[in-house]
Design a protein around this motif. Structure first.
Motif, PDB file in Angstrom:
ATOM      1  N   MET A  70      66.344  26.985  74.043  1.00  0.00           N
ATOM      2  CA  MET A  70      66.442  25.766  74.846  1.00  0.00           C
ATOM      3  C   MET A  70      65.270  25.658  75.812  1.00  0.00           C
ATOM      4  N   ASP A  71      64.866  26.784  76.392  1.00  0.00           N
ATOM      5  CA  ASP A  71      63.695  26.779  77.275  1.00  0.00           C
ATOM      6  C   ASP A  71      62.453  26.309  76.512  1.00  0.00           C
ATOM      7  N   TRP A  72      62.301  26.823  75.304  1.00  0.00           N
ATOM      8  CA  TRP A  72      61.136  26.481  74.488  1.00  0.00           C
ATOM      9  C   TRP A  72      61.139  25.001  74.127  1.00  0.00           C
ATOM     10  N   VAL A  73      62.307  24.473  73.794  1.00  0.00           N
ATOM     11  CA  VAL A  73      62.411  23.051  73.472  1.00  0.00           C
ATOM     12  C   VAL A  73      62.036  22.202  74.676  1.00  0.00           C
ATOM     13  N   ALA A  74      62.498  22.573  75.871  1.00  0.00           N
ATOM     14  CA  ALA A  74      62.165  21.800  77.074  1.00  0.00           C
ATOM     15  C   ALA A  74      60.662  21.770  77.304  1.00  0.00           C
ATOM     16  N   GLU A  75      60.014  22.896  77.123  1.00  0.00           N
ATOM     17  CA  GLU A  75      58.560  22.963  77.319  1.00  0.00           C
ATOM     18  C   GLU A  75      57.831  22.092  76.302  1.00  0.00           C
ATOM     19  N   ASP A  89      77.765  26.500  75.005  1.00  0.00           N
ATOM     20  CA  ASP A  89      78.702  25.501  75.527  1.00  0.00           C
ATOM     21  C   ASP A  89      78.231  24.897  76.843  1.00  0.00           C
ATOM     22  N   ARG A  90      76.985  25.180  77.208  1.00  0.00           N
ATOM     23  CA  ARG A  90      76.409  24.614  78.430  1.00  0.00           C
ATOM     24  C   ARG A  90      74.892  24.731  78.338  1.00  0.00           C
ATOM     25  N   ALA A  91      74.212  24.073  79.273  1.00  0.00           N
ATOM     26  CA  ALA A  91      72.765  24.201  79.411  1.00  0.00           C
ATOM     27  C   ALA A  91      72.442  24.085  80.890  1.00  0.00           C
ATOM     28  N   ASN A  92      71.552  24.929  81.363  1.00  0.00           N
ATOM     29  CA  ASN A  92      71.187  24.948  82.774  1.00  0.00           C
ATOM     30  C   ASN A  92      70.158  23.855  83.036  1.00  0.00           C
ATOM     31  N   ALA A  93      70.632  22.695  83.467  1.00  0.00           N
ATOM     32  CA  ALA A  93      69.737  21.546  83.627  1.00  0.00           C
ATOM     33  C   ALA A  93      68.667  21.802  84.675  1.00  0.00           C
ATOM     34  N   ALA A  94      69.021  22.488  85.775  1.00  0.00           N
ATOM     35  CA  ALA A  94      68.035  22.756  86.825  1.00  0.00           C
ATOM     36  C   ALA A  94      66.927  23.661  86.307  1.00  0.00           C
ATOM     37  N   ARG A  95      67.288  24.674  85.552  1.00  0.00           N
ATOM     38  CA  ARG A  95      66.281  25.574  84.981  1.00  0.00           C
ATOM     39  C   ARG A  95      65.379  24.828  84.003  1.00  0.00           C
ATOM     40  N   LEU A  96      65.989  24.020  83.137  1.00  0.00           N
ATOM     41  CA  LEU A  96      65.206  23.275  82.153  1.00  0.00           C
ATOM     42  C   LEU A  96      64.277  22.268  82.831  1.00  0.00           C
ATOM     43  N   ALA A  97      64.738  21.652  83.914  1.00  0.00           N
ATOM     44  CA  ALA A  97      63.892  20.702  84.646  1.00  0.00           C
ATOM     45  C   ALA A  97      62.689  21.409  85.250  1.00  0.00           C
ATOM     46  N   ALA A  98      62.889  22.621  85.759  1.00  0.00           N
ATOM     47  CA  ALA A  98      61.770  23.381  86.314  1.00  0.00           C
ATOM     48  C   ALA A  98      60.764  23.747  85.228  1.00  0.00           C
TER      49      ALA A  98
END
Length: 239
Positions: A91-96, A117-126
């Motif tokens: 998920m981190d890689w996809v956000a980047e 079952d979740r994703a850390n939106a704040a982490r992904l936004a950073a």
């Protein structure tokens, strides 16, 4: 030596002093070894990009003196990515990579076969902000909280939603009647694919455009990048 670019939400204007956002002082002082008087670039989608210098810096705080504007603000084409919630590294890689490819929204969705079952939106936004700094975008994509797929579909507008359906009979994206320059969106399912019920639901939606991403079965993160690249090349800001 390259000039660091820093995403900053504060109002940027010549002659103003702005405090560094959390984490920026550490990155500049400890990682990049920059100090007072060194040049940086500050940017956001509202104010554009500005030259600035480090006015003061210490371990966890820094302040910038804003100089002249380098690049004016410019609207970014609407490009949305909906992706089934993945494990953290994927998920981190996809956000980047989605940021680099011009996504303006990253919406994690929960499907019946989602591996998370979740994703850390704040982490992904950073992560997205960091990628925007590197790829010279003025904006970073909004990252939404993970929602069940049916809720996202129920609230969807009329924007065509290209759905990657590798395991079904579907035309490639180039065969879809998509209008160049119009808002575009891509939905990528989980590693195990959508269930039959989910596929039936998707096909009933008038805004859904089924599409195949080549002859091979792709990992979810690969499909997200390949699909965004295809759409940007066909009808987006690569066209």
């Amino acid at each position: 030596m390259s000039i660091p670019r820093l995403y900053h939400d504060a109002a940027l204007a010549e002659g103003t002093l702005v405090e560094a956002a959390p984490g920026q002082a550490h990155h500049l002082g400890t990682v990049l070894r920059r100090g007072p008087g060194d040049t940086v670039r500050l940017f956001n989608p509202r104010d554009g990009e500005w030259s600035a210098t480090i006015d003061s810096i210490r371990k966890d705080r820094a302040r910038f003196a804003v100089g002249g504007q380098v690049r004016p603000a410019a609207a970014e084409p609407d490009c949305r990515l909906l992706v089934a919630a993945l494990k953290r590294d994927a998920m981190d890689w996809v956000a980047e990579k989605a940021t680099e490819l011009g996504a303006t929204l990253i919406q994690p969705v929960l499907t019946q076969r989602s591996v998370a079952d979740r994703a850390n939106a704040a982490r992904l936004a950073a992560i997205a902000r960091g990628a925007a700094e590197q790829c010279e975008r003025l904006g970073a994509p909004a990252v939404a909280e993970a929602l069940p797929l049916h809720r996202v579909l129920a609230a969807w507008d009329a924007t065509p939603l290209v759905v990657a359906m590798e395991r079904t009979v579907a035309e490639p994206p180039r065969a879809a009647a998509l209008r160049p320059g119009a808002p575009i969106a891509l939905l990528v399912g989980p590693e195990g694919g959508f269930t039959a019920a989910e596929l039936d639901d998707l096909r009933r939606r008038p805004f859904v455009v089924p599409a195949a991403l080549g002859p091979r079965i792709l990992r979810a993160e690969t499909a997200a990048v390949a699909g965004l690249a295809a759409l940007q090349a066909l009808v987006g800001d690569w066209a």
